[in-house]
Design a protein around this motif. Structure first.
Motif, PDB file in Angstrom:
ATOM      1  N   ALA A   1       0.826  -1.199   0.000  1.00 42.38           N
ATOM      2  CA  ALA A   1       0.000   0.000   0.000  1.00 42.38           C
ATOM      3  C   ALA A   1       0.865   1.255   0.000  1.00 42.38           C
ATOM      4  O   ALA A   1       1.964   1.268   0.565  1.00 42.38           O
ATOM      5  CB  ALA A   1      -0.904  -0.001   1.230  1.00 42.38           C
ATOM      6  N   LYS A   2       0.384   2.302  -0.654  1.00 42.95           N
ATOM      7  CA  LYS A   2       1.061   3.588  -0.604  1.00 42.95           C
ATOM      8  C   LYS A   2       0.909   4.175   0.800  1.00 42.95           C
ATOM      9  O   LYS A   2      -0.120   3.999   1.444  1.00 42.95           O
ATOM     10  CB  LYS A   2       0.475   4.549  -1.637  1.00 42.95           C
ATOM     11  N   LEU A   3       1.935   4.862   1.259  1.00 44.91           N
ATOM     12  CA  LEU A   3       1.906   5.407   2.612  1.00 44.91           C
ATOM     13  C   LEU A   3       1.384   6.832   2.614  1.00 44.91           C
ATOM     14  O   LEU A   3       1.785   7.662   1.791  1.00 44.91           O
ATOM     15  CB  LEU A   3       3.315   5.388   3.220  1.00 44.91           C
ATOM     16  N   ASP A   4       0.497   7.092   3.560  1.00 45.04           N
ATOM     17  CA  ASP A   4       0.038   8.452   3.832  1.00 45.04           C
ATOM     18  C   ASP A   4       0.431   8.753   5.275  1.00 45.04           C
ATOM     19  O   ASP A   4      -0.234   8.297   6.208  1.00 45.04           O
ATOM     20  CB  ASP A   4      -1.476   8.561   3.657  1.00 45.04           C
ATOM     21  N   PRO A   5       1.530   9.490   5.491  1.00 39.66           N
ATOM     22  CA  PRO A   5       2.036   9.708   6.852  1.00 39.66           C
ATOM     23  C   PRO A   5       1.019  10.316   7.811  1.00 39.66           C
ATOM     24  O   PRO A   5       1.126  10.139   9.022  1.00 39.66           O
ATOM     25  CB  PRO A   5       3.224  10.659   6.639  1.00 39.66           C
ATOM     26  N   GLN A   6       0.023  11.031   7.273  1.00 32.81           N
ATOM     27  CA  GLN A   6      -0.975  11.636   8.149  1.00 32.81           C
ATOM     28  C   GLN A   6      -2.134  10.686   8.452  1.00 32.81           C
ATOM     29  O   GLN A   6      -3.029  11.022   9.231  1.00 32.81           O
ATOM     30  CB  GLN A   6      -1.507  12.924   7.507  1.00 32.81           C
ATOM     31  N   ASN A   7      -2.104   9.520   7.836  1.00 33.27           N
ATOM     32  CA  ASN A   7      -3.190   8.549   8.057  1.00 33.27           C
ATOM     33  C   ASN A   7      -2.630   7.131   8.113  1.00 33.27           C
ATOM     34  O   ASN A   7      -3.042   6.254   7.349  1.00 33.27           O
ATOM     35  CB  ASN A   7      -4.250   8.666   6.945  1.00 33.27           C
ATOM     36  N   TYR A   8      -1.657   6.919   8.993  1.00 32.76           N
ATOM     37  CA  TYR A   8      -1.069   5.583   9.122  1.00 32.76           C
ATOM     38  C   TYR A   8      -2.092   4.579   9.648  1.00 32.76           C
ATOM     39  O   TYR A   8      -2.076   3.405   9.295  1.00 32.76           O
ATOM     40  CB  TYR A   8       0.121   5.622  10.085  1.00 32.76           C
ATOM     41  N   ILE A   9      -2.979   5.055  10.542  1.00 33.42           N
ATOM     42  CA  ILE A   9      -3.949   4.156  11.161  1.00 33.42           C
ATOM     43  C   ILE A   9      -5.322   4.440  10.551  1.00 33.42           C
ATOM     44  O   ILE A   9      -5.802   5.573  10.601  1.00 33.42           O
ATOM     45  CB  ILE A   9      -4.002   4.360  12.692  1.00 33.42           C
TER      46      ILE A   9
ATOM     47  N   GLY B   1      25.238  13.628   3.996  1.00 35.02           N
ATOM     48  CA  GLY B   1      25.649  12.424   4.708  1.00 35.02           C
ATOM     49  C   GLY B   1      24.962  12.250   6.050  1.00 35.02           C
ATOM     50  O   GLY B   1      25.143  11.230   6.724  1.00 35.02           O
ATOM     51  N   ALA B   2      24.156  13.230   6.463  1.00 30.74           N
ATOM     52  CA  ALA B   2      23.439  13.143   7.736  1.00 30.74           C
ATOM     53  C   ALA B   2      22.226  12.238   7.583  1.00 30.74           C
ATOM     54  O   ALA B   2      21.733  11.998   6.470  1.00 30.74           O
ATOM     55  CB  ALA B   2      22.997  14.529   8.182  1.00 30.74           C
ATOM     56  N   PHE B   3      21.738  11.701   8.716  1.00 29.88           N
ATOM     57  CA  PHE B   3      20.544  10.877   8.672  1.00 29.88           C
ATOM     58  C   PHE B   3      19.353  11.715   8.187  1.00 29.88           C
ATOM     59  O   PHE B   3      19.168  12.853   8.612  1.00 29.88           O
ATOM     60  CB  PHE B   3      20.204  10.298  10.045  1.00 29.88           C
ATOM     61  N   GLN B   4      18.577  11.130   7.295  1.00 32.45           N
ATOM     62  CA  GLN B   4      17.329  11.775   6.911  1.00 32.45           C
ATOM     63  C   GLN B   4      16.353  11.703   8.083  1.00 32.45           C
ATOM     64  O   GLN B   4      16.512  10.896   9.000  1.00 32.45           O
ATOM     65  CB  GLN B   4      16.732  11.078   5.685  1.00 32.45           C
ATOM     66  N   LYS B   5      15.332  12.553   8.036  1.00 30.96           N
ATOM     67  CA  LYS B   5      14.305  12.557   9.071  1.00 30.96           C
ATOM     68  C   LYS B   5      12.957  12.189   8.468  1.00 30.96           C
ATOM     69  O   LYS B   5      12.684  12.490   7.303  1.00 30.96           O
ATOM     70  CB  LYS B   5      14.217  13.935   9.742  1.00 30.96           C
ATOM     71  N   SER B   6      12.141  11.553   9.265  1.00 29.11           N
ATOM     72  CA  SER B   6      10.786  11.258   8.818  1.00 29.11           C
ATOM     73  C   SER B   6       9.971  12.546   8.823  1.00 29.11           C
ATOM     74  O   SER B   6      10.431  13.585   9.298  1.00 29.11           O
ATOM     75  CB  SER B   6      10.131  10.237   9.767  1.00 29.11           C
ATOM     76  N   VAL B   7       8.736  12.470   8.322  1.00 27.72           N
ATOM     77  CA  VAL B   7       7.883  13.660   8.305  1.00 27.72           C
ATOM     78  C   VAL B   7       7.574  14.125   9.725  1.00 27.72           C
ATOM     79  O   VAL B   7       7.136  15.251   9.936  1.00 27.72           O
ATOM     80  CB  VAL B   7       6.564  13.386   7.557  1.00 27.72           C
ATOM     81  N   PHE B   8       7.830  13.257  10.707  1.00 29.15           N
ATOM     82  CA  PHE B   8       7.585  13.609  12.104  1.00 29.15           C
ATOM     83  C   PHE B   8       8.861  14.057  12.813  1.00 29.15           C
ATOM     84  O   PHE B   8       8.880  14.244  14.020  1.00 29.15           O
ATOM     85  CB  PHE B   8       6.976  12.420  12.844  1.00 29.15           C
TER      86      PHE B   8
ATOM     87  N   TYR C   1      12.046   1.400   1.137  1.00 25.93           N
ATOM     88  CA  TYR C   1      10.702   1.744   0.666  1.00 25.93           C
ATOM     89  C   TYR C   1      10.129   2.829   1.575  1.00 25.93           C
ATOM     90  O   TYR C   1       9.640   2.546   2.660  1.00 25.93           O
ATOM     91  CB  TYR C   1       9.786   0.521   0.703  1.00 25.93           C
ATOM     92  N   GLN C   2      10.176   4.056   1.142  1.00 30.96           N
ATOM     93  CA  GLN C   2       9.697   5.171   1.951  1.00 30.96           C
ATOM     94  C   GLN C   2       8.316   5.662   1.526  1.00 30.96           C
ATOM     95  O   GLN C   2       7.627   6.314   2.309  1.00 30.96           O
ATOM     96  CB  GLN C   2      10.687   6.333   1.889  1.00 30.96           C
ATOM     97  N   LYS C   3       7.892   5.349   0.325  1.00 29.49           N
ATOM     98  CA  LYS C   3       6.591   5.824  -0.161  1.00 29.49           C
ATOM     99  C   LYS C   3       5.532   4.732  -0.191  1.00 29.49           C
ATOM    100  O   LYS C   3       4.390   4.979  -0.562  1.00 29.49           O
ATOM    101  CB  LYS C   3       6.750   6.443  -1.554  1.00 29.49           C
ATOM    102  N   GLN C   4       5.923   3.531   0.162  1.00 28.42           N
ATOM    103  CA  GLN C   4       4.975   2.434   0.257  1.00 28.42           C
ATOM    104  C   GLN C   4       5.318   1.615   1.490  1.00 28.42           C
ATOM    105  O   GLN C   4       6.303   1.890   2.167  1.00 28.42           O
ATOM    106  CB  GLN C   4       5.022   1.561  -0.994  1.00 28.42           C
ATOM    107  N   GLU C   5       4.493   0.634   1.798  1.00 30.88           N
ATOM    108  CA  GLU C   5       4.700  -0.158   3.000  1.00 30.88           C
ATOM    109  C   GLU C   5       6.132  -0.690   3.066  1.00 30.88           C
ATOM    110  O   GLU C   5       6.629  -1.246   2.084  1.00 30.88           O
ATOM    111  CB  GLU C   5       3.742  -1.344   3.026  1.00 30.88           C
TER     112      GLU C   5
END
Length: 506
Positions: A183-191, A257-264, A320-324
């Motif tokens: 499934a495609k990920l929607d960070p504002q609607n994980y649940i 080279g730094a760690f990326q951050k999630s949308v949160f 996989y950052q844009k899907q499950e």
């Protein structure tokens, strides 16, 4: 227990005999693959010079040899081969899912065009009640001669598309593996929540069909079975060979080279232990459960206390950052369960925490240093530290404020008066497990004992405890409060060289 090579059970707990086991493995490896043996010896001689990518490739190459040696050592060749056969038998599922369902059917499928598709067409080809594996096996055979099987493949393509894009198809196959798309990920609607209104009050809740009812203290989540766990392992793209295994090492910004951050705003640092996840998946998918397990234990010897329902930093940093993402914890726990289900599974696990030929830095415990460490707290930090201290050659006394209930001397090797006594090997790991509704809190495990719900199997705490408690260089005392029952001054007066505080929020 009838061990090979003239060994007896007590030898598995003797450092000198562990060194002999390591030598036997090296001899077997040299006879089977001399260049690979030389690569291993060179890596052990200078582990700091081995690039992470090269180490991962080395472990994957060594995995089948570890599989064969451990199976021979414990006399479980037939059982290990049977587990491998079960794995290989499922292989068509994942190949057909990737190459036929996802690459061909998913791209061509249109809901409008398939709305009139009759799934009975597939039933006529495969028979009523066909399984996903039978579908995959049939497609595999048909593709060997596409011209001769043109009509059958067309029907299979339509059925796969119907299962993917129509509501009726998803109802029929939605709980399976073959026709399930990430499934495609929607960070504002994980649940997936639904809004309801009761007595004029609007609220959100999980849809009822997703509810999991708690029944006393019984386990509410058994985790994935073998086919579903292998589906996750095959979903992984095994990018350790390119050094891009972000699940292990973290997802980094290409420019800084730094760690990326999630949308949160969470750092995507990957597994805190840098466990060799991609390598684990590659070995397990190819039928080498013991090799995959040994690979896990290089970085995560306390794997019984991690995995499913415990941690998911690896998933957050999955490529996989844009899907499950790949459900790595589920795959890891499945490997643990598969090994424990083998005859002598616990003893295999126990041995591989003391002798692991894949650990190029410390394949066997280091010689006794004469140093003694007091570990304060027997939660995840305390028991993990205790393991590594012992493998570094130190003696450990561990204390915890909770009362720790004794285990039978026949399995723990500790009598009621604290004296060490001989213990028996465990052939069937299930004998260690208890009904969670009837299980008494044992006091060992800190937050893992009193802070985790019935979604995680607390029987794994007994497995972790026995990995430590059976060792001569370990002693454990419950009901001891640091700063009260014993002070830091008293600890040093007793002869401890170091005090390690592993008390968490305490």
């Amino acid at each position: 227990m009838n061990l090979a090579f003239g060994l007896v059970f007590a030898d598995l707990y003797d450092r000198a005999k562990l060194a002999r086991i390591d030598g036997l493995f090296a001899d077997a490896l040299k006879a089977a693959d001399a260049p690979l043996h030389d690569r291993l010896m060179a890596a052990r001689a200078n582990p700091g010079a081995v690039a992470a990518k090269d180490e991962g490739n080395l472990l994957v190459d060594l995995g089948p040899h570890v599989e064969n040696f451990v199976a021979t050592l414990f006399g479980i060749e037939a059982e290990a081969q049977e587990l491998a056969k079960r794995t290989h038998a499922l292989a068509p599922l994942y190949a057909v899912k990737r190459l036929f369902v996802q690459r061909r059917a998913a791209k061509a499928a249109k809901a409008e065009a398939l709305a009139s598709y009759d799934p009975a067409a597939m039933d006529r080809l495969l028979g009523a009640g066909w399984t996903e594996l039978q579908f995959a096996q049939a497609v595999t055979e048909w593709e060997k001669d596409e011209a001769a099987n043109k009509d059958a493949l067309a029907t299979a393509l339509d059925h796969a598309g119907w299962a993917l894009v129509t509501e009726a198809g998803r109802r029929r196959h939605g709980k399976g593996i073959l026709f399930r798309q990430p499934a495609k990920l929607d960070p504002q609607n994980y649940i997936p929540l639904e809004t309801i209104e009761i007595d004029g009050v609007r609220m959100q809740r999980l849809p009822e069909h997703d509810w999991r009812h708690r029944d006393g203290f019984a386990l509410t989540d058994e985790g994935m079975d073998l086919p579903k766990a292998l589906d996750q392992a095959n979903y992984c793209i095994w990018c350790h060979a390119q050094g891009k295994d972000s699940c292990s090492k973290g997802l980094r910004d290409k420019k800084t080279g730094a760690f990326q951050k999630s949308v949160f705003g969470v750092n995507l640092a990957g597994c805190p232990l840098e466990e060799k996840i991609s390598e684990m998946h590659a070995l397990k998918s190819n039928g080498y459960a013991l090799g995959a397990f040994a690979t896990i234990l290089v970085d995560n010897p306390m794997v019984a206390a991690t995995g499913h329902r415990i941690c998911n930093d690896c998933m957050k940093a999955c490529i996989y950052q844009k899907q499950e993402p790949v459900d790595i914890p589920q795959a890891e726990t499945r490997i643990l369960k598969d090994v424990l289900a083998l005859p002598w599974g616990f003893e295999i696990y126990s041995l591989l925490t003391r002798w692991n030929p894949l650990n190029i830095r410390r394949p066997v415990p280091k010689p006794d240093t004469g140093r003694k460490v007091l570990v304060v707290g027997l939660g995840p930090a305390g028991y993990t530290l205790a393991h590594h201290l012992m493998n570094d050659g130190h003696s450990v006394a561990a204390i915890d404020g909770l009362k720790i209930e004794p285990l039978p001397a026949s399995i723990a090797g500790i009598a009621a008066d604290g004296a060490r006594v001989p213990f028996e090997p465990v052939r069937d790991s299930a004998a260690l497990f208890e009904n969670l509704d009837e299980r008494v809190l044992a006091g060992f495990g800190g937050v893992a004992e009193y802070g985790i719900t019935v979604r995680w199997d607390k029987n794994f705490l007994k497995v972790v405890r026995l990995l430590l408690e059976r060792r001569d260089s370990f002693a454990m005392y419950g009901g001891v409060r640091f700063g009260g029952t014993i002070t830091i001054e008293e600890a040093y007066a007793m002869g401890f060289d170091h005090v390690a505080l592993c008390m968490g929020a305490g």
